[in-house]
Design a protein around this motif. Structure first.
Motif, PDB file in Angstrom:
ATOM      1  N   SER A 291      38.851  41.361  43.677  1.00 54.54           N
ATOM      2  CA  SER A 291      38.251  42.629  42.928  1.00 54.54           C
ATOM      3  C   SER A 291      38.739  44.200  43.346  1.00 54.54           C
ATOM      4  O   SER A 291      38.909  45.035  42.429  1.00 54.54           O
ATOM      5  N   ALA A 292      38.673  44.370  44.247  1.00 58.92           N
ATOM      6  CA  ALA A 292      38.706  45.631  45.228  1.00 58.92           C
ATOM      7  C   ALA A 292      38.511  47.171  44.492  1.00 58.92           C
ATOM      8  O   ALA A 292      39.315  47.962  44.385  1.00 58.92           O
ATOM      9  N   LEU A 293      36.955  46.950  44.281  1.00 59.00           N
ATOM     10  CA  LEU A 293      36.423  47.808  43.676  1.00 59.00           C
ATOM     11  C   LEU A 293      36.860  49.376  43.478  1.00 59.00           C
ATOM     12  O   LEU A 293      36.796  50.170  43.111  1.00 59.00           O
ATOM     13  N   LYS A 294      35.950  49.829  44.663  1.00 58.39           N
ATOM     14  CA  LYS A 294      36.275  50.892  45.233  1.00 58.39           C
ATOM     15  C   LYS A 294      37.359  51.286  46.555  1.00 58.39           C
ATOM     16  O   LYS A 294      37.791  50.397  47.683  1.00 58.39           O
ATOM     17  N   HIS A 295      37.542  52.423  46.635  1.00 58.76           N
ATOM     18  CA  HIS A 295      38.171  52.894  47.686  1.00 58.76           C
ATOM     19  C   HIS A 295      38.369  52.903  49.044  1.00 58.76           C
ATOM     20  O   HIS A 295      38.571  52.285  49.484  1.00 58.76           O
ATOM     21  N   ALA A 296      36.928  52.683  49.737  1.00 57.40           N
ATOM     22  CA  ALA A 296      36.588  52.476  50.467  1.00 57.40           C
ATOM     23  C   ALA A 296      36.945  50.548  50.881  1.00 57.40           C
ATOM     24  O   ALA A 296      36.870  50.215  52.409  1.00 57.40           O
ATOM     25  N   TYR A 297      36.819  50.082  49.716  1.00 56.74           N
ATOM     26  CA  TYR A 297      37.342  48.594  50.458  1.00 56.74           C
ATOM     27  C   TYR A 297      38.516  48.487  50.763  1.00 56.74           C
ATOM     28  O   TYR A 297      39.021  48.033  50.941  1.00 56.74           O
ATOM     29  N   ARG A 298      39.557  48.976  49.487  1.00 58.43           N
ATOM     30  CA  ARG A 298      40.924  48.844  49.733  1.00 58.43           C
ATOM     31  C   ARG A 298      41.027  49.559  51.604  1.00 58.43           C
ATOM     32  O   ARG A 298      41.811  49.306  51.751  1.00 58.43           O
ATOM     33  N   ASP A 299      40.352  50.781  51.660  1.00 58.61           N
ATOM     34  CA  ASP A 299      40.186  51.071  53.040  1.00 58.61           C
ATOM     35  C   ASP A 299      40.885  49.925  54.380  1.00 58.61           C
ATOM     36  O   ASP A 299      41.280  50.172  54.793  1.00 58.61           O
ATOM     37  N   LEU A 300      39.328  49.210  54.137  1.00 62.41           N
ATOM     38  CA  LEU A 300      39.021  48.177  54.903  1.00 62.41           C
ATOM     39  C   LEU A 300      40.453  47.228  54.807  1.00 62.41           C
ATOM     40  O   LEU A 300      40.910  46.447  55.217  1.00 62.41           O
ATOM     41  N   PHE A 301      40.624  47.080  53.823  1.00 62.07           N
ATOM     42  CA  PHE A 301      42.758  46.433  53.311  1.00 62.07           C
ATOM     43  C   PHE A 301      43.453  46.549  54.309  1.00 62.07           C
ATOM     44  O   PHE A 301      43.729  45.905  54.878  1.00 62.07           O
TER      45      PHE A 301
ATOM     46  N   TRP B 223      49.563  45.915  49.971  1.00 63.68           N
ATOM     47  CA  TRP B 223      49.798  46.875  48.278  1.00 63.68           C
ATOM     48  C   TRP B 223      48.640  46.545  47.613  1.00 63.68           C
ATOM     49  O   TRP B 223      48.781  46.061  46.940  1.00 63.68           O
ATOM     50  N   PHE B 224      48.095  47.485  46.339  1.00 59.87           N
ATOM     51  CA  PHE B 224      47.778  47.365  44.929  1.00 59.87           C
ATOM     52  C   PHE B 224      48.291  47.405  44.206  1.00 59.87           C
ATOM     53  O   PHE B 224      49.309  48.406  44.173  1.00 59.87           O
ATOM     54  N   LEU B 225      47.747  46.221  42.736  1.00 57.80           N
ATOM     55  CA  LEU B 225      48.681  45.818  41.697  1.00 57.80           C
ATOM     56  C   LEU B 225      47.516  46.322  41.168  1.00 57.80           C
ATOM     57  O   LEU B 225      46.050  44.893  41.055  1.00 57.80           O
ATOM     58  N   TYR B 226      46.392  46.963  40.001  1.00 61.99           N
ATOM     59  CA  TYR B 226      45.480  47.730  39.803  1.00 61.99           C
ATOM     60  C   TYR B 226      45.343  47.285  38.525  1.00 61.99           C
ATOM     61  O   TYR B 226      46.264  47.933  37.244  1.00 61.99           O
TER      62      TYR B 226
ATOM     63  N   MET C 204      30.811  34.135  37.538  1.00 58.93           N
ATOM     64  CA  MET C 204      30.591  35.670  36.631  1.00 58.93           C
ATOM     65  C   MET C 204      29.998  35.849  35.563  1.00 58.93           C
ATOM     66  O   MET C 204      30.733  35.093  34.287  1.00 58.93           O
ATOM     67  N   PRO C 205      28.626  35.949  35.066  1.00 59.37           N
ATOM     68  CA  PRO C 205      28.263  35.799  33.245  1.00 59.37           C
ATOM     69  C   PRO C 205      29.044  37.441  32.754  1.00 59.37           C
ATOM     70  O   PRO C 205      29.221  38.500  33.726  1.00 59.37           O
ATOM     71  N   ALA C 206      29.129  37.135  31.387  1.00 58.74           N
ATOM     72  CA  ALA C 206      30.105  38.838  30.931  1.00 58.74           C
ATOM     73  C   ALA C 206      28.933  40.204  30.939  1.00 58.74           C
ATOM     74  O   ALA C 206      29.118  41.027  30.800  1.00 58.74           O
ATOM     75  N   LEU C 207      27.756  39.931  31.271  1.00 59.38           N
ATOM     76  CA  LEU C 207      26.494  40.661  30.864  1.00 59.38           C
ATOM     77  C   LEU C 207      27.152  41.945  32.487  1.00 59.38           C
ATOM     78  O   LEU C 207      26.236  43.032  32.443  1.00 59.38           O
ATOM     79  N   LEU C 208      27.802  41.116  33.784  1.00 59.02           N
ATOM     80  CA  LEU C 208      27.984  41.832  35.145  1.00 59.02           C
ATOM     81  C   LEU C 208      29.255  42.775  34.442  1.00 59.02           C
ATOM     82  O   LEU C 208      29.474  43.221  36.098  1.00 59.02           O
ATOM     83  N   VAL C 209      29.829  42.294  33.495  1.00 63.61           N
ATOM     84  CA  VAL C 209      30.862  43.915  33.768  1.00 63.61           C
ATOM     85  C   VAL C 209      30.948  45.156  34.039  1.00 63.61           C
ATOM     86  O   VAL C 209      31.832  45.885  34.614  1.00 63.61           O
ATOM     87  N   GLY C 210      30.229  45.304  33.046  1.00 67.24           N
ATOM     88  CA  GLY C 210      29.257  46.987  32.779  1.00 67.24           C
ATOM     89  C   GLY C 210      29.446  47.406  34.847  1.00 67.24           C
ATOM     90  O   GLY C 210      29.614  48.519  34.911  1.00 67.24           O
TER      91      GLY C 210
ATOM     92  N   LEU D  73      33.324  50.304  39.957  1.00 65.12           N
ATOM     93  CA  LEU D  73      34.765  50.373  40.288  1.00 65.12           C
ATOM     94  C   LEU D  73      35.664  52.268  40.060  1.00 65.12           C
ATOM     95  O   LEU D  73      35.426  53.186  39.916  1.00 65.12           O
ATOM     96  N   GLU D  74      36.556  51.924  41.302  1.00 67.38           N
ATOM     97  CA  GLU D  74      37.172  53.496  41.794  1.00 67.38           C
ATOM     98  C   GLU D  74      38.362  53.350  41.345  1.00 67.38           C
ATOM     99  O   GLU D  74      39.150  52.912  42.525  1.00 67.38           O
ATOM    100  N   PRO D  75      39.432  53.333  40.131  1.00 72.62           N
ATOM    101  CA  PRO D  75      40.413  53.473  40.384  1.00 72.62           C
ATOM    102  C   PRO D  75      41.228  53.545  41.341  1.00 72.62           C
ATOM    103  O   PRO D  75      41.499  54.688  41.664  1.00 72.62           O
TER     104      PRO D  75
END
Length: 161
Positions: free
Chosen positions: A75-85, A93-96, A116-122, A128-130
């Motif tokens: 998922s790599a949702l946050k910029h900080a996570y992607r910085d760690l990666f 390299w990321f494909l969003y 992962m249930p659908a109710l957690l998508v929100g 999410l930080e695109p």
């Protein structure tokens, strides 16, 4: 990268096959406690994600140091996570896979046997930080055909060196 239901695993497997590198599903390294929490309908917070993020970073480091590379669905949702990666593998390299919430929720609701249930998508959209313009990668419409996405990703990867 992207929210649940965006097609990370499908696109990732196809891209890995096309590039001739291993495919890794980051969901497979979630601690059991994280899986149980999500299955119970509770979103993860950064503290919950920390051991998982470190495990994903270790996978990236291993693929990078081994010189073989890999495609990792995460998922790599946050910029900080992607910085760690990126610190784990400088050429990361990321494909969003950008997708609207309604479509993501519908896709997740249609999956069988996933924790992962659908109710957690929100909650994923809330975190999410695109992908930012200064991050190595590409943003695509995840509603497109998976093979079209893989074609775009392969082309962009080759252009980025």
């Amino acid at each position: 990268m992207g929210v649940a239901g965006s097609g990370k695993s499908t696109v990732g497997r196809l891209l890995a096959r096309r590039l001739g590198v291993p495919f890794v599903e980051a969901d497979d390294v979630h601690p059991a406690a994280n899986r149980a929490k999500m299955a119970a309908g509770h979103p993860l917070d950064d503290e919950d994600r920390r051991p998982w993020l470190l495990a994903v970073a270790a996978l990236i480091r291993e693929a990078t140091e081994g010189g073989r590379g890999a495609v990792l669905a995460c998922s790599a949702l946050k910029h900080a996570y992607r910085d760690l990666f990126r610190r784990a593998g400088a050429r990361t390299w990321f494909l969003y896979l950008a997708l609207d919430g309604e479509t993501a929720a519908r896709r997740v609701a249609g999956r069988a046997g996933h924790f992962m249930p659908a109710l957690l998508v929100g909650s994923q959209y809330a975190a999410l930080e695109p992908l930012r313009p200064d991050e190595r990668g590409l943003t695509v419409d995840a509603a497109a055909d998976a093979r079209t996405i893989v074609d775009e990703a392969e082309r962009a990867l080759r252009e980025s060196g």
